[in-house]
Design a protein around this motif. Sequence first.
Motif, mmCIF file in Angstrom:
data_model
loop_
_atom_site.group_PDB
_atom_site.id
_atom_site.type_symbol
_atom_site.label_atom_id
_atom_site.label_comp_id
_atom_site.label_asym_id
_atom_site.label_seq_id
_atom_site.Cartn_x
_atom_site.Cartn_y
_atom_site.Cartn_z
ATOM 1 N N ASN A 65 0.823 -1.211 0.000
ATOM 2 C CA ASN A 65 0.000 0.000 0.000
ATOM 3 C C ASN A 65 0.859 1.263 0.000
ATOM 4 N N VAL A 66 1.902 1.283 0.812
ATOM 5 C CA VAL A 66 2.791 2.443 0.882
ATOM 6 C C VAL A 66 3.529 2.635 -0.445
ATOM 7 N N VAL A 67 4.078 1.556 -0.967
ATOM 8 C CA VAL A 67 4.846 1.642 -2.208
ATOM 9 C C VAL A 67 3.954 2.069 -3.371
ATOM 10 N N THR A 68 2.747 1.561 -3.421
ATOM 11 C CA THR A 68 1.812 1.937 -4.481
ATOM 12 C C THR A 68 1.510 3.438 -4.421
ATOM 13 N N ALA A 69 1.224 3.943 -3.217
ATOM 14 C CA ALA A 69 0.905 5.368 -3.066
ATOM 15 C C ALA A 69 2.123 6.241 -3.364
ATOM 16 N N ASP A 70 3.286 5.859 -2.853
ATOM 17 C CA ASP A 70 4.481 6.677 -3.080
ATOM 18 C C ASP A 70 4.932 6.631 -4.540
ATOM 19 N N THR A 71 4.759 5.505 -5.194
ATOM 20 C CA THR A 71 5.088 5.413 -6.623
ATOM 21 C C THR A 71 4.160 6.307 -7.442
ATOM 22 N N ALA A 72 2.887 6.317 -7.086
ATOM 23 C CA ALA A 72 1.931 7.183 -7.794
ATOM 24 C C ALA A 72 2.307 8.656 -7.612
ATOM 25 N N GLN A 73 2.680 9.036 -6.394
ATOM 26 C CA GLN A 73 3.085 10.421 -6.125
ATOM 27 C C GLN A 73 4.332 10.780 -6.934
ATOM 28 N N LEU A 74 5.318 9.869 -6.944
ATOM 29 C CA LEU A 74 6.559 10.125 -7.678
ATOM 30 C C LEU A 74 6.290 10.273 -9.171
ATOM 31 N N THR A 75 5.519 9.363 -9.736
ATOM 32 C CA THR A 75 5.261 9.439 -11.179
ATOM 33 C C THR A 75 4.446 10.679 -11.533
ATOM 34 N N GLU A 76 3.589 11.129 -10.621
ATOM 35 C CA GLU A 76 2.830 12.365 -10.858
ATOM 36 C C GLU A 76 3.756 13.582 -10.845
ATOM 37 N N LEU A 77 4.678 13.621 -9.895
ATOM 38 C CA LEU A 77 5.651 14.724 -9.855
ATOM 39 C C LEU A 77 6.441 14.797 -11.158
ATOM 40 N N LEU A 78 6.907 13.638 -11.615
ATOM 41 C CA LEU A 78 7.691 13.595 -12.847
ATOM 42 C C LEU A 78 6.838 13.980 -14.052
ATOM 43 N N ALA A 79 5.618 13.465 -14.118
ATOM 44 C CA ALA A 79 4.737 13.746 -15.264
ATOM 45 C C ALA A 79 4.442 15.233 -15.383
ATOM 46 N N THR A 80 4.268 15.902 -14.258
ATOM 47 C CA THR A 80 4.003 17.340 -14.267
ATOM 48 C C THR A 80 5.149 18.102 -14.933
ATOM 49 N N ALA A 81 6.357 17.540 -14.851
ATOM 50 C CA ALA A 81 7.536 18.175 -15.462
ATOM 51 C C ALA A 81 7.871 17.581 -16.827
#
Length: 192
Positions: free
Chosen positions: A113-129
Amino acid sequence: MTILHDTPLDGPEFRPLRERVEAEAYVASVCFKHGPPRLVGVELEWTVHHVDDPLRPLTAEHLARALGPYAPRTLQQDSPHLPLPGGSPVSVEPGGQVEISALPKDSLTELHNVVTADTAQLTELLATAGLTVGTTAIDPYRTPQRILDTPRYAAMEKAFAPLGTDGITMMCSTAGFQLCVDSGETADLPAR
């Protein structure tokens, strides 16, 4: 894999393990003989690419902007280096690969659950850039190039240079996965 046995008369004896089942049995008997580990963690690492042109070189500045307050200080010295919402810190490898290191959890479900949420946050940060994570263990687009300027990575690059391109490729163009289990019972730690 080679195992070491103590023999009463001759001292240590080395015996190669030729089958996977032998290696699994040996690791289980040595590493987990005092009970299963209680905590489990994981480190996930990805190459990073520009969405519009994966061949375009990545820069430390662009990656630092993308990660914002989660950027490690090796990438941006004045960063607060906040952990992702699930608690995973972000690190960056020499070629700009990003890594999350999930904090140890009591169950695989909690870790997932933690890894799924943190991976989603990371990929969103990168996608925004305008960036995305790679889907292979080695960068299929760019030649290896170090974007982090740290003494450690400069020394590694210098040490690997006489050996050919494999060292710089490993440093700058590969991604990995590491499963981390605790060392078991505290009293048995020195023996393990």
